[in-house]
Design an enzyme around this catalytic site. Sequence first.
Site, PDB file in Angstrom:
ATOM      1  N   LYS A 101     -81.305  37.938 -47.222  1.00  0.00           N
ATOM      2  CA  LYS A 101     -81.555  37.407 -45.876  1.00  0.00           C
ATOM      3  C   LYS A 101     -82.119  35.996 -45.998  1.00  0.00           C
ATOM      4  O   LYS A 101     -82.842  35.682 -46.964  1.00  0.00           O
ATOM      5  CB  LYS A 101     -82.535  38.353 -45.170  1.00  0.00           C
ATOM      6  CG  LYS A 101     -82.755  38.090 -43.695  1.00  0.00           C
ATOM      7  CD  LYS A 101     -83.609  39.219 -43.118  1.00  0.00           C
ATOM      8  CE  LYS A 101     -83.998  38.990 -41.665  1.00  0.00           C
ATOM      9  NZ  LYS A 101     -84.779  40.124 -41.121  1.00  0.00           N
ATOM     10  N   SER A 112     -83.071  42.133 -36.950  1.00  0.00           N
ATOM     11  CA  SER A 112     -82.722  40.755 -37.227  1.00  0.00           C
ATOM     12  C   SER A 112     -81.914  40.573 -38.517  1.00  0.00           C
ATOM     13  O   SER A 112     -81.342  39.514 -38.735  1.00  0.00           O
ATOM     14  CB  SER A 112     -83.991  39.901 -37.300  1.00  0.00           C
ATOM     15  OG  SER A 112     -84.813  40.302 -38.370  1.00  0.00           O
ATOM     16  N   SER A 142     -86.040  45.662 -38.340  1.00  0.00           N
ATOM     17  CA  SER A 142     -84.975  44.692 -38.616  1.00  0.00           C
ATOM     18  C   SER A 142     -84.040  45.031 -39.768  1.00  0.00           C
ATOM     19  O   SER A 142     -83.005  44.391 -39.913  1.00  0.00           O
ATOM     20  CB  SER A 142     -85.582  43.309 -38.846  1.00  0.00           C
ATOM     21  OG  SER A 142     -85.793  42.688 -37.605  1.00  0.00           O
TER      22      SER A 142
HETATM   23  N1  GLN Z   1     -86.540  43.214 -33.106  1.00  0.00           N
HETATM   24  C1  GLN Z   1     -87.953  43.184 -33.399  1.00  0.00           C
HETATM   25  C2  GLN Z   1     -88.511  41.878 -32.916  1.00  0.00           C
HETATM   26  O1  GLN Z   1     -87.782  41.147 -32.348  1.00  0.00           O
HETATM   27  C3  GLN Z   1     -88.189  43.420 -34.872  1.00  0.00           C
HETATM   28  C4  GLN Z   1     -87.972  42.223 -35.716  1.00  0.00           C
HETATM   29  C5  GLN Z   1     -88.216  42.478 -37.179  1.00  0.00           C
HETATM   30  O2  GLN Z   1     -88.355  43.606 -37.642  1.00  0.00           O
HETATM   31  N2  GLN Z   1     -88.282  41.396 -37.915  1.00  0.00           N
HETATM   32  O3  GLN Z   1     -89.655  41.584 -33.059  1.00  0.00           O
END
Ligand code: GLN
Length: 437
Positions: A81, A156, A180
């Site tokens: 990532k 994400s 994510s």
């Molecule tokens: N979708 C969640 C957020 O927007 C989790 C993001 C993550 O785990 N980095 O905060």
Amino acid sequence: MSSDPTLDPTRLDARALADAVRRGAVSAVDVARAHLARVAADRHHAILAVDPDRVIAQATAVDARPDRDRLPLAGVPVTVKDNVDVAGEVTTAGSLAHDGMPAEADAPVVTRLRAAGAVLLGRANMDEVAMGASTQTSAYGPTRNPADPRRSPGGSSGGCAAAVAAGLVPLAVGTDTGGSIREPASQCGVVGMAPSPGLVPADGVLPFHPELDRVGPLARTAADAALLLDVLAGGLADPSPVRRIGVVAELSGPRNRPDVLDAFDRWSRDLETSGIEVVTVSVADGPEALAAYMTLTSVAALDWLGPWLASGRAGEEVVRRAEYAASLVEEGAERVEWAEQVRTRLHDQVAAALREVDVLVSPTMPTVAPPLVGEITPEELADPLAAPYTDCWTVVANLAGVPALSVPAPAVGLPVGAMLMGRPGADADLLALAPTR
Ligand code: GLN
């Protein structure tokens, strides 16, 4: 080295691929070339930047290693990532607001990948600075879901999940602060895991909320995820058998779509058929988890978000989170105190449930992959609690401090994930239990 011309490396899982390279049935260079060709032809926009010369150079070095026949990831292409440091490359974190400075050193997880014989293949697309659940907040454009390219892959770590699902790489390294890794895994039909807190080092990875952040594997099978986690963690305990699992009532009820519940029920019945006792357990504060998560992570982001905002190049979602955090701070200490209390109660409730049973299960998320545009209205997107609504179950594991895995459930239509949470340190148990199709 001569390679077997009938062997298509992109069809093998990581274990078989590493084995073939160790045995000399295929060279790491041929493996890299086959995957580079897949990336070049791909239309999902899962991987942002690939330098084919650097990929081939790494593979050539693996072929020349005297310890090649002992490397756990010999010649296996892995994408990381874009919030994980790779020496000499800019960690853009899906943003235009980065400082433009190449990372001076590899993150420890990258050092471990290289030592294990992996070949780093590009940087995976992601929601900007890991804020989001769709990969649509990436400054470099959205990733498409290989299960249905008109839909979001989740986020994400959407680039990681899509790359694995599309066969661009067998393995990817993602990050998970509230879901994510598991959420895109669920939506793309692959395996993804947020490991136990502290199991995988998060140094050299852009933080979100340091106490909730996890770095973990995505793969097409649980066995491949275990192979990658073993490398990332620098060793994994042997699995213990799981005898009793608990379906978490609060996360498995009518707040899930009927098709999600249907696939999840079939998945848990399969476990029962395999001889595991299945009971119902309670995590009473489960429904409060998302609001507490949004409060804690938004406020924590104020510690590091400053330079990204000051650049003037941060995207809408990042600015919105900062404004939300500022409004929370203005509200006074009670709101954050409330969120910390929810976190403590979730920790205690999950720990209590994990004294009754070995593993807690639920759907990974209440819905399937939404269309890239349309399903979420602009009003919903602007609501900081509604936008990442799909994380409502995954955040429980980060707040409670336990490992959690998402595996594909036997869905009739779009992919559905089943989530398994275990006691801290029980990562290998979850991976060994997880039945996949
Ligand atoms: N979708 C969640 C957020 O927007 C989790 C993001 C993550 O785990 N980095 O905060």
